[in-house]
Design a protein around this motif. Structure first.
Motif, short mmCIF file in Angstrom:
data_model
loop_
_atom_site.label_atom_id
_atom_site.label_comp_id
_atom_site.label_asym_id
_atom_site.label_seq_id
_atom_site.Cartn_x
_atom_site.Cartn_y
_atom_site.Cartn_z
N LEU A 1 0.84 -1.19 0.00
CA LEU A 1 0.00 0.00 0.00
C LEU A 1 0.88 1.24 0.00
N LEU A 2 0.90 1.97 -1.10
CA LEU A 2 1.75 3.14 -1.21
C LEU A 2 1.04 4.39 -0.72
N GLU A 3 -0.23 4.50 -1.01
CA GLU A 3 -1.02 5.63 -0.55
C GLU A 3 -2.47 5.21 -0.49
N GLY A 4 -3.29 6.02 0.11
CA GLY A 4 -4.71 5.70 0.21
C GLY A 4 -5.29 6.23 1.50
N THR A 5 -6.48 5.79 1.78
CA THR A 5 -7.20 6.21 2.97
C THR A 5 -7.68 4.98 3.72
N PRO A 6 -8.05 5.10 4.99
CA PRO A 6 -8.60 3.95 5.70
C PRO A 6 -9.84 3.37 5.00
N HIS A 7 -10.67 4.24 4.43
CA HIS A 7 -11.86 3.78 3.73
C HIS A 7 -11.48 2.93 2.51
N ALA B 1 -10.59 5.39 10.48
CA ALA B 1 -9.73 4.48 11.25
C ALA B 1 -9.24 3.34 10.36
N TRP B 2 -7.94 3.09 10.40
CA TRP B 2 -7.35 2.00 9.64
C TRP B 2 -7.73 0.66 10.26
N LEU B 3 -7.81 -0.38 9.44
CA LEU B 3 -7.93 -1.73 9.97
C LEU B 3 -6.65 -2.04 10.73
N PRO B 4 -6.70 -2.92 11.72
CA PRO B 4 -5.47 -3.29 12.42
C PRO B 4 -4.40 -3.77 11.44
#
Length: 141
Positions: free
Chosen positions: A33-39, A77-80
């Motif tokens: 994962l280089l970039e992105g959002t929690p969603h 919020a990110w997944l664990p």
């Protein structure tokens, strides 16, 4: 990957059945994962799960409904961080099966690296019903 020898198998109670842990693996949930959002991250995980689960017999994804609900709304919020997969077997077989074999169930969940995966697995397995989730695997010659 964490592996145990056959004489050191961990046993868990899954509903009315005793099951042995055969394999437990952890992986970085955000690898690649280089970039992105929690969603977006949740949506990407759902896509991976939806592709993998139908092709894999008897896989239980813990809190899948919660992950799906979160993916439908904007989540901050990110997944664990860790994805954990456990493969368990039991000598229990469904009624009416005349072949020799065993039953098997794979469980997947997300957790933080600080959590003990063995203890977390025990809390996940406690309320599950092995007899309705596990698949029969015949012994091969």
């Amino acid at each position: 990957m964490i592996q145990t020898r056959n004489d050191e198998l961990r046993s868990y109670q899954v509903g009315p059945v005793r099951a042995e842990l055969r394999e437990l693996t952890t992986s970085d949930n955000r690898e690649g994962l280089l970039e992105g959002t929690p969603h977006l991250h949740r949506r990407m995980n759902l896509i991976r799960i939806d592709k993998a689960v139908p092709g894999t017999a008897q896989v239980y994804v813990h809190d899948l409904d919660g992950i799906r609900a979160d993916a439908e709304k904007q989540v901050d919020a990110w997944l664990p961080r860790e994805t954990v997969r456990a493969r368990l077997t039991s000598g229990w077989t469904p009624e009416g099966i005349a072949e020799y074999g065993h039953t098997e169930l794979s469980v997947m969940w997300f957790q933080s690296p600080a959590q003990d995966p063995y203890a977390h697995l025990a809390t996940i397995l406690g309320p599950l019903d092995w007899t309705s989730l596990a698949r029969f695997v015949p012994f091969e010659d």
